[in-house]
Write a protein that holds these residues in place. Structure first.
Motif, mmCIF file in Angstrom:
data_model
loop_
_atom_site.group_PDB
_atom_site.id
_atom_site.type_symbol
_atom_site.label_atom_id
_atom_site.label_comp_id
_atom_site.label_asym_id
_atom_site.label_seq_id
_atom_site.Cartn_x
_atom_site.Cartn_y
_atom_site.Cartn_z
ATOM 1 N N SER A 1 0.794 -1.222 0.000
ATOM 2 C CA SER A 1 0.000 0.000 0.000
ATOM 3 C C SER A 1 0.828 1.273 0.000
ATOM 4 N N GLY A 2 2.074 1.175 0.432
ATOM 5 C CA GLY A 2 2.878 2.384 0.568
ATOM 6 C C GLY A 2 2.274 3.355 1.567
ATOM 7 N N GLY A 3 1.416 2.853 2.438
ATOM 8 C CA GLY A 3 0.780 3.689 3.445
ATOM 9 C C GLY A 3 -0.462 4.417 2.952
ATOM 10 N N ALA A 4 -0.857 4.187 1.709
ATOM 11 C CA ALA A 4 -2.026 4.876 1.149
ATOM 12 C C ALA A 4 -3.294 4.076 1.410
ATOM 13 N N PRO A 5 -4.309 4.705 1.993
ATOM 14 C CA PRO A 5 -5.560 3.994 2.243
ATOM 15 C C PRO A 5 -6.253 3.596 0.936
ATOM 16 N N GLY A 6 -6.941 2.459 0.982
ATOM 17 C CA GLY A 6 -7.736 2.013 -0.158
ATOM 18 C C GLY A 6 -7.028 1.081 -1.122
ATOM 19 N N LEU A 7 -5.713 1.018 -1.082
ATOM 20 C CA LEU A 7 -4.995 0.156 -2.032
ATOM 21 C C LEU A 7 -5.058 -1.323 -1.656
ATOM 22 N N LEU A 8 -5.032 -1.624 -0.365
ATOM 23 C CA LEU A 8 -5.054 -3.036 0.038
ATOM 24 C C LEU A 8 -6.307 -3.754 -0.449
ATOM 25 N N SER A 9 -7.420 -3.042 -0.533
ATOM 26 C CA SER A 9 -8.674 -3.672 -0.951
ATOM 27 C C SER A 9 -8.639 -4.112 -2.410
ATOM 28 N N LYS A 10 -7.646 -3.675 -3.158
ATOM 29 C CA LYS A 10 -7.479 -4.124 -4.542
ATOM 30 C C LYS A 10 -6.755 -5.469 -4.608
ATOM 31 N N THR A 11 -6.270 -5.937 -3.448
ATOM 32 C CA THR A 11 -5.598 -7.228 -3.361
ATOM 33 C C THR A 11 -6.336 -8.091 -2.339
ATOM 34 N N CYS A 12 -5.962 -9.349 -2.294
ATOM 35 C CA CYS A 12 -6.590 -10.274 -1.353
ATOM 36 C C CYS A 12 -5.528 -11.230 -0.837
ATOM 37 N N LEU A 13 -5.460 -11.390 0.469
ATOM 38 C CA LEU A 13 -4.519 -12.307 1.100
ATOM 39 C C LEU A 13 -5.329 -13.395 1.781
ATOM 40 N N ARG A 14 -4.983 -14.653 1.520
ATOM 41 C CA ARG A 14 -5.739 -15.752 2.136
ATOM 42 C C ARG A 14 -4.875 -17.001 2.266
ATOM 43 N N ARG A 15 -5.380 -17.913 3.070
ATOM 44 C CA ARG A 15 -4.754 -19.216 3.229
ATOM 45 C C ARG A 15 -5.564 -20.207 2.405
ATOM 46 N N LYS A 16 -4.870 -20.976 1.591
ATOM 47 C CA LYS A 16 -5.548 -21.987 0.782
ATOM 48 C C LYS A 16 -4.707 -23.260 0.848
ATOM 49 N N ARG A 17 -5.260 -24.264 1.507
ATOM 50 C CA ARG A 17 -4.550 -25.514 1.757
ATOM 51 C C ARG A 17 -3.204 -25.225 2.413
ATOM 52 N N ASN A 18 -2.114 -25.563 1.742
ATOM 53 C CA ASN A 18 -0.779 -25.392 2.328
ATOM 54 C C ASN A 18 -0.080 -24.143 1.789
ATOM 55 N N ARG A 19 -0.855 -23.153 1.386
ATOM 56 C CA ARG A 19 -0.285 -21.943 0.787
ATOM 57 C C ARG A 19 -0.845 -20.657 1.403
ATOM 58 N N VAL A 20 -0.013 -19.626 1.330
ATOM 59 C CA VAL A 20 -0.477 -18.260 1.550
ATOM 60 C C VAL A 20 -0.579 -17.669 0.156
ATOM 61 N N VAL A 21 -1.788 -17.297 -0.230
ATOM 62 C CA VAL A 21 -2.038 -16.804 -1.582
ATOM 63 C C VAL A 21 -2.276 -15.295 -1.523
ATOM 64 N N LEU A 22 -1.506 -14.583 -2.321
ATOM 65 C CA LEU A 22 -1.700 -13.150 -2.489
ATOM 66 C C LEU A 22 -2.250 -12.934 -3.886
ATOM 67 N N ASP A 23 -3.506 -12.502 -3.956
ATOM 68 C CA ASP A 23 -4.155 -12.229 -5.232
ATOM 69 C C ASP A 23 -4.033 -10.736 -5.501
ATOM 70 N N LEU A 24 -3.314 -10.386 -6.553
ATOM 71 C CA LEU A 24 -3.072 -8.985 -6.882
ATOM 72 C C LEU A 24 -4.185 -8.377 -7.723
ATOM 73 N N GLY A 25 -5.187 -9.173 -8.057
ATOM 74 C CA GLY A 25 -6.360 -8.678 -8.770
ATOM 75 C C GLY A 25 -6.044 -8.162 -10.164
ATOM 76 N N THR A 26 -6.851 -7.231 -10.615
ATOM 77 C CA THR A 26 -6.711 -6.714 -11.980
ATOM 78 C C THR A 26 -5.557 -5.722 -12.115
ATOM 79 N N ASP A 27 -5.073 -5.213 -10.997
ATOM 80 C CA ASP A 27 -3.957 -4.262 -11.024
ATOM 81 C C ASP A 27 -2.647 -4.936 -10.639
ATOM 82 N N GLY A 28 -2.482 -6.181 -11.021
ATOM 83 C CA GLY A 28 -1.317 -6.965 -10.619
ATOM 84 C C GLY A 28 0.011 -6.296 -10.873
#
Length: 173
Positions: free
Chosen positions: A116-143
């Motif tokens: 985010s670089g400290g800017a509000p609203g940017l994190l919501s464009k990405t998604c962080l989750r646990r899926k099975r044996n992984r930590v998945v970072l989805d960068l969405g359409t602005d990858g």
């Protein structure tokens, strides 16, 4: 800086099962709110400064263990060295589970601030989750906006701290 509740909501999907209890959520929220406490300190001293400030802040309702866990999470957020001598005495209060949880939260905070670089609203464009044996970072359409070696490195450290494997995906894949 990024709002604490935004960071907490972004990282919550990582902390499931036993880490989803009320005290875990409360500590993650507090760590998120305090995650920029040492932004103005020279980078060489941010981790240590943050650790001491959080450890000594007069928070009501925290046990000594909670206080150390919170301080450790913010220390790790600033890239603090886990072999540092300043940790030895306070860390004796934490068990292995508390230490591991604090490190994972701190690494998630570090990743959040990198994205985010400290800017509000940017994190919501990405998604962080646990899926099975992984930590998945989805960068969405602005990858491309978020993709960097620093993001890959910090996701890798986060995944390793949770005994998981890192994975980055985006809508462009």
């Amino acid at each position: 800086s990024v709002h604490g509740e935004e960071i907490t909501a972004w990282m919550e999907p990582l902390f499931t099962d036993t880490d989803a209890d009320a005290s875990g959520v409360r500590l993650r929220t507090a760590a998120s709110l305090l995650s920029d406490i040492s932004w103005s300190v020279h980078p060489d001293y941010r981790g240590e400064n943050a650790f001491h400030r959080v450890l000594r802040l007069p928070f009501a309702g925290l046990s000594h263990e909670d206080r150390v866990e919170l301080a450790l999470a913010v220390f790790v957020r600033y890239g603090g060295d886990l072999s540092s001598n300043i940790l030895s005495r306070p860390m004796s209060l934490l068990g292995e589970r508390g230490s591991m949880r604090a490190v994972a939260v701190g690494r998630a905070l570090h990743l959040a601030h990198t994205l985010s670089g400290g800017a509000p609203g940017l994190l919501s464009k990405t998604c962080l989750r646990r899926k099975r044996n992984r930590v998945v970072l989805d960068l969405g359409t602005d990858g491309a906006l978020f993709q960097s070696e620093a993001v890959e490195r910090r996701l890798g450290r986060l995944a390793k701290s949770m005994d998981l494997k890192p994975r980055i995906v985006s809508a462009e894949d």
